[in-house]
Structures are given as C-alpha cells and as structure tokens.
Design an enzyme around this catalytic site. Structure first.
Site, PDB file in Angstrom:
ATOM      1  N   LYS A 153       8.197  -6.208  -1.950  1.00 43.95           N
ATOM      2  CA  LYS A 153       7.729  -5.015  -2.685  1.00 43.95           C
ATOM      3  C   LYS A 153       7.599  -3.826  -1.729  1.00 43.95           C
ATOM      4  O   LYS A 153       7.661  -3.993  -0.506  1.00 43.95           O
ATOM      5  CB  LYS A 153       6.380  -5.314  -3.346  1.00 43.95           C
ATOM      6  CG  LYS A 153       5.249  -5.621  -2.373  1.00 43.95           C
ATOM      7  CD  LYS A 153       4.041  -6.190  -3.104  1.00 43.95           C
ATOM      8  CE  LYS A 153       3.026  -6.773  -2.167  1.00 43.95           C
ATOM      9  NZ  LYS A 153       1.971  -5.896  -1.725  1.00 43.95           N
ATOM     10  N   ARG A 200      -9.635  -9.094  -8.277  1.00 42.41           N
ATOM     11  CA  ARG A 200      -8.651  -8.033  -8.474  1.00 42.41           C
ATOM     12  C   ARG A 200      -7.871  -8.392  -9.736  1.00 42.41           C
ATOM     13  O   ARG A 200      -8.447  -8.485 -10.806  1.00 42.41           O
ATOM     14  CB  ARG A 200      -7.790  -7.910  -7.206  1.00 42.41           C
ATOM     15  CG  ARG A 200      -7.041  -6.615  -7.089  1.00 42.41           C
ATOM     16  CD  ARG A 200      -6.233  -6.532  -5.794  1.00 42.41           C
ATOM     17  NE  ARG A 200      -5.077  -7.431  -5.793  1.00 42.41           N
ATOM     18  CZ  ARG A 200      -4.177  -7.493  -4.812  1.00 42.41           C
ATOM     19  NH1 ARG A 200      -4.288  -6.715  -3.749  1.00 42.41           N
ATOM     20  NH2 ARG A 200      -3.157  -8.326  -4.881  1.00 42.41           N
ATOM     21  N   ARG A 217       3.741 -17.428  -0.260  1.00 45.92           N
ATOM     22  CA  ARG A 217       4.180 -16.060  -0.574  1.00 45.92           C
ATOM     23  C   ARG A 217       3.952 -15.121   0.607  1.00 45.92           C
ATOM     24  O   ARG A 217       3.167 -14.171   0.509  1.00 45.92           O
ATOM     25  CB  ARG A 217       3.393 -15.501  -1.768  1.00 45.92           C
ATOM     26  CG  ARG A 217       3.529 -16.216  -3.085  1.00 45.92           C
ATOM     27  CD  ARG A 217       2.892 -15.388  -4.202  1.00 45.92           C
ATOM     28  NE  ARG A 217       1.563 -14.918  -3.899  1.00 45.92           N
ATOM     29  CZ  ARG A 217       0.433 -15.554  -4.219  1.00 45.92           C
ATOM     30  NH1 ARG A 217       0.458 -16.688  -4.910  1.00 45.92           N
ATOM     31  NH2 ARG A 217      -0.735 -15.055  -3.879  1.00 45.92           N
ATOM     32  N   CYS A 270       0.276  16.163  13.619  1.00 45.14           N
ATOM     33  CA  CYS A 270       0.525  17.159  12.566  1.00 45.14           C
ATOM     34  C   CYS A 270       1.472  16.567  11.522  1.00 45.14           C
ATOM     35  O   CYS A 270       1.847  15.401  11.600  1.00 45.14           O
ATOM     36  CB  CYS A 270       1.130  18.417  13.165  1.00 45.14           C
ATOM     37  SG  CYS A 270       0.212  19.026  14.586  1.00 45.14           S
ATOM     38  N   HIS A 276      -4.597 -15.493  -5.645  1.00 46.96           N
ATOM     39  CA  HIS A 276      -4.442 -14.729  -4.403  1.00 46.96           C
ATOM     40  C   HIS A 276      -5.768 -14.750  -3.649  1.00 46.96           C
ATOM     41  O   HIS A 276      -6.840 -14.651  -4.260  1.00 46.96           O
ATOM     42  CB  HIS A 276      -4.029 -13.302  -4.782  1.00 46.96           C
ATOM     43  CG  HIS A 276      -3.448 -12.489  -3.662  1.00 46.96           C
ATOM     44  ND1 HIS A 276      -2.575 -12.985  -2.722  1.00 46.96           N
ATOM     45  CD2 HIS A 276      -3.601 -11.170  -3.352  1.00 46.96           C
ATOM     46  CE1 HIS A 276      -2.224 -12.024  -1.887  1.00 46.96           C
ATOM     47  NE2 HIS A 276      -2.827 -10.906  -2.240  1.00 46.96           N
ATOM     48  N   TYR A 282      -3.705  21.463  16.396  1.00 49.48           N
ATOM     49  CA  TYR A 282      -4.710  22.021  15.491  1.00 49.48           C
ATOM     50  C   TYR A 282      -6.121  21.585  15.868  1.00 49.48           C
ATOM     51  O   TYR A 282      -6.368  20.407  16.126  1.00 49.48           O
ATOM     52  CB  TYR A 282      -4.443  21.564  14.054  1.00 49.48           C
ATOM     53  CG  TYR A 282      -3.166  22.086  13.448  1.00 49.48           C
ATOM     54  CD1 TYR A 282      -2.874  23.453  13.452  1.00 49.48           C
ATOM     55  CD2 TYR A 282      -2.259  21.215  12.866  1.00 49.48           C
ATOM     56  CE1 TYR A 282      -1.702  23.928  12.873  1.00 49.48           C
ATOM     57  CE2 TYR A 282      -1.086  21.686  12.286  1.00 49.48           C
ATOM     58  CZ  TYR A 282      -0.812  23.047  12.291  1.00 49.48           C
ATOM     59  OH  TYR A 282       0.339  23.509  11.729  1.00 49.48           O
ATOM     60  N   ASP A 291       4.669  17.112  10.975  1.00 48.45           N
ATOM     61  CA  ASP A 291       6.034  16.810  11.436  1.00 48.45           C
ATOM     62  C   ASP A 291       6.116  16.441  12.905  1.00 48.45           C
ATOM     63  O   ASP A 291       7.209  16.142  13.400  1.00 48.45           O
ATOM     64  CB  ASP A 291       6.940  18.035  11.241  1.00 48.45           C
ATOM     65  CG  ASP A 291       6.709  18.707   9.920  1.00 48.45           C
ATOM     66  OD1 ASP A 291       6.959  18.058   8.896  1.00 48.45           O
ATOM     67  OD2 ASP A 291       6.238  19.865   9.916  1.00 48.45           O
TER      68      ASP A 291
HETATM   69  C1  LIG Z   1       0.190 -11.505  -5.100  1.00 46.39           C
HETATM   70  C2  LIG Z   1       0.603 -11.301  -3.693  1.00 46.39           C
HETATM   71  N1  LIG Z   1       1.099 -12.347  -3.002  1.00 46.39           N
HETATM   72  C3  LIG Z   1       1.487 -12.222  -1.707  1.00 46.39           C
HETATM   73  C4  LIG Z   1       1.384 -11.017  -1.039  1.00 46.39           C
HETATM   74  C5  LIG Z   1       1.809 -10.940   0.384  1.00 46.39           C
HETATM   75  O1  LIG Z   1       0.718 -10.666   1.233  1.00 46.39           O
HETATM   76  P1  LIG Z   1       0.903 -10.645   2.798  1.00 46.39           P
HETATM   77  O2  LIG Z   1       1.723  -9.413   3.104  1.00 46.39           O
HETATM   78  O3  LIG Z   1      -0.477 -10.579   3.339  1.00 46.39           O
HETATM   79  O4  LIG Z   1       1.624 -11.868   3.165  1.00 46.39           O
HETATM   80  C6  LIG Z   1       0.879  -9.900  -1.722  1.00 46.39           C
HETATM   81  C7  LIG Z   1       0.752  -8.623  -1.037  1.00 46.39           C
HETATM   82  O5  LIG Z   1      -0.173  -7.885  -1.133  1.00 46.39           O
HETATM   83  C8  LIG Z   1       0.473 -10.045  -3.086  1.00 46.39           C
HETATM   84  O6  LIG Z   1      -0.027  -9.006  -3.763  1.00 46.39           O
END
Ligand SMILES: Cc1ncc(COP(=O)(O)O)c(C=O)c1O
Length: 387
Positions: A47, A145, A233, A324, A177, A277, A326
């Site tokens: 993602k 969550r 995952r 800054c 999760h 700045y 850029d």
């Molecule tokens: C549902 C779920 N599984 C797995 C992951 C992967 O997490 P990580 O990057 O800590 O391995 C995420 C990432 O936020 C997630 O939202």
C-alpha cells in the site's frame, strides 16, 4: 527505469535528486522472511505506493521473492496492481460506504469486511457482478482501530455465514492486527493473540472455514512466532527497514531505498552567520556550507532540522538551520566539497550511509514515515534484476 518519465527526461530529472530502489533487496527480504516463517504464506504489504518505493515495482519484486499474497489498503491500489498484470491473490482492507466493490470483485480482489452493513454492501455488489466475493473478516482483538469488536463479532460471523450460504461471498480468511508488536514483551500482544483465538473459534462455530488466519505485521513476523498462524503480513520489513525502535532485526533486512541528491551550492561563510529561516543555527566559526536541493516537499522532515545527517565524500555532515520546502543546509566545516557533489540523505548503513531509522530518530518519528513520505517530485529509479 522510472515509469513516470520519458527516457530522455530521466537524466535531467535525476540531476537534482533521486530515490534509487533496489528491487533485488525487496525480493531478498521477502525470501528471507518466507524462510524465517517456515514457508507459511507471505502477504507482502505494498500500500501507499509500496511505502514510497513504487507499488508496481515493489509488488513484482515481492512476488519474485515468494509473496503469494499482496496487501493494500485501498481497492484503487488493488486495481492498479491488476492493471499492471498481477493475477495472483490480493487483499484490500480499507473501504468506505459506496466503495468500488463491484470493480474489485470483478477483478478477483479479496476484500476485508468489518461489519454487517459492509457485508451487505459487498454481497449486493457480488450479485450485480455475478461473482462470489472473497472475504477476510477483520476482528478487533484489541488494537481499537478497524475491525469488528468482540461484542459485534457474533453478528458479523452469522451474517457472513448467511451470505456465504446464499452464494454471494466466500469467507477465505479471518484476520486481526496487533497494537504493540514492536515491543514484543508488551502484555497486549498475548492478550490480543488469545482474544483472536476466541474470535476464530466463533467463526468456526458459525460454520465458516477460513483457510487464511493472519495476525502478524513486520515486528510480529520477525519476533513473535506464536502469531504467524497460516500467513504473515509484513510491510516495512520487506523494504529493509526495521520496525523496532533500536533498528535491530533477527533477520537480515537490506534497505531498498537510497535517497540521494547533488549539492546545489558550496560556500564559505564567517562566524556569526545565521542559517536558514528563523536563524535557529548560527555559525560559531568560519565554515563551509553545502546546500542540499531537497526539502519537506520531498519528504525531508522539517522536524529533523539541526539533527539529520547526510553523507558527502565518505563523511557524515549535519543539517544546520531549518529544513525548508525545497532545500536544506549542511555544515561541511573545513572539509572539501563542491557544487555537484553527490549527497546520500539515507540508504544502507552497511555502506556507511545514514539510515531511514537515523532520520526517524532525528525527526522523532518512525522509519515508515521517512521512506513513505518521499514526495512525488523525487524521481524513482530502479536497480536489480527486475529493473
Ligand atoms: C492490516 C495491516 N497489516 C499489515 C500491515 C503491515 O505493517 P508493517 O509495515 O508494520 O509490517 C499494515 C500496515 O500498517 C496493516 O494495516
């Protein structure tokens, strides 16, 4: 090669700065994680544009390393993968009412479901498409969550069993999760694993037969074998960034991204010169400054002002003054340097380069944010066998 640019534009675009992504590193990280979890299924999380590394390229590298599944937050991201030719299992887990469920189902994307109303909406879309939707039910075992709470779970599994019976969906997975897997001793880890077991039991009692049971993100994949179940995952670990605060990992992780630039200007200034700045830094003696042409628009965190370090000609130099939009300034002291010199902002510490984790410490954040926020103005270029 950068897929956003025509080839004659590449050298011009990368003159200023580029993020070089080593696809072999991603493949090797996935392959090592796959061996570490004793060949359980690996769902590689790609993602957010592959945590900034490029979703399509990262996905190809992860598949080559042995990922049987890809994970994304959005259906749009899953469809992007399908358009690029990926035909293997993909799970998408974040949706709002009115989502493009029909397109996802038609493309064979499996969907997370958190609630009865979401299941209803997905089942309706599945009937319209004329294809069963593959579903992974999401249980909130304590993260607080997404997912169904233990109170709601009974109704969710009953609704899922009914929709499955009616032929609209097939529950292929149940997942949850973890909140604190990056602190493996945290009591919530065990509590969540136990709560999840209860949730799985209820799903089975409702007559569901989910093939994929998954709980482990990167830190759990690395450090918590009890959470591996049938599939893990990992996200950040596949990009070679440790999820742990101390930057360590029990599995060798090779950083995939190197963010580099070329100095725009080198100049000598006297003692007493305020820098950037707000003049948050003032030189205490005559010194040489280098101007790095990357800023917070490119993902260099402003919070790392006066903290972050870069590598020039084999030596580390610190940011001085505020980062800054850029550009930012480094203090070269009396070291040699010239406009055009290569600067590594972060890359592979085994080459002496600062790491994404170093920048995370400098900005009081996590390595995830450092790599994921590298902005669209920074061209990505790819190296490795799949580039
Ligand atoms: C549902 C779920 N599984 C797995 C992951 C992967 O997490 P990580 O990057 O800590 O391995 C995420 C990432 O936020 C997630 O939202």
């Amino acid at each position: 090669m950068n897929h956003h640019l025509a080839s004659d534009e590449i050298s011009r675009a990368t003159l200023r700065a580029e993020a070089v992504i080593d696809l072999d590193a991603i493949s090797a990280n996935v392959s090592r994680l796959h061996a570490h979890v004793q060949s359980r299924d690996v769902l590689a999380v790609v993602k957010a544009d592959g945590y900034g590394h490029g979703i399509i390229e990262s996905a190809r590298a992860a598949r080559a390393g042995g990922a049987s599944w890809l994970g994304v937050a959005l259906i749009d991201e899953a469809l992007q993968l399908r358009e690029a030719g990926d035909t293997d299992p993909i799970l998408s887990w974040l949706a709002v009412p009115g989502e493009r469920y029909a397109e996802g189902i038609a493309a064979g994307v499996e969907l997370a479901a958190y609630s009865v109303s979401q299941l209803d909406e997905i089942a309706l879309a599945a009937r319209q498409v004329g294809r069963r939707a593959g579903i992974h039910l999401k249980f909130d075992s304590g993260l607080g969550r997404g997912g169904a709470t233990p109170d709601e779970w009974g109704r969710v599994v009953e609704a899922a069993a009914a929709a499955q019976e009616a032929g609209a969906i097939e529950v292929t997975g149940v997942f949850s999760h973890l909140a604190c897997a990056d602190e493996p001793e945290h009591p919530s880890v065990k509590a969540q694993a136990l709560e999840f077991e209860v949730g799985i039991g209820q799903a089975l009692e409702a007559g569901l037969e989910p093939k994929h049971l998954h709980l482990a993100n990167s830190p759990a994949t690395l450090a918590l074998p009890d959470t591996w179940l049938t599939m893990v995952r990992p996200g950040i670990a596949i990009y070679g960034v440790s999820p742990f605060a101390d930057g360590q990992s029990p599995v060798l992780l090779q950083p995939a991204m190197t963010l580099r630039a070329r100095l725009a200007l080198v100049k000598r200034v006297p003692a007493g010169q305020g820098i950037s700045y707000g003049h948050t830094f003032t030189t205490t003696r005559e010194t040489t400054l280098g101007l790095v042409p990357l800023g917070y628009a490119d993902g260099v965190p402003r919070h790392a002002s006066n903290q972050g370090e870069v590598l020039v000609r084999g030596q580390r130099f610190r940011t001085v003054g505020r980062v800054c939009m850029d550009q930012f300034v480094i203090d070269l002291g009396d070291a040699e340097g010239a406009a055009g010199d290569p600067v590594v902002i972060f890359g592979d510490p085994s080459r002496g380069e600062p790491s994404a984790a170093d920048w995370a410490v400098a900005a009081d954040t996590i390595g995830y944010e450092i790599v994921t926020r590298v902005g669209p103005r920074v061209p990505r270029s790819y190296v490795g066998a799949l580039a």
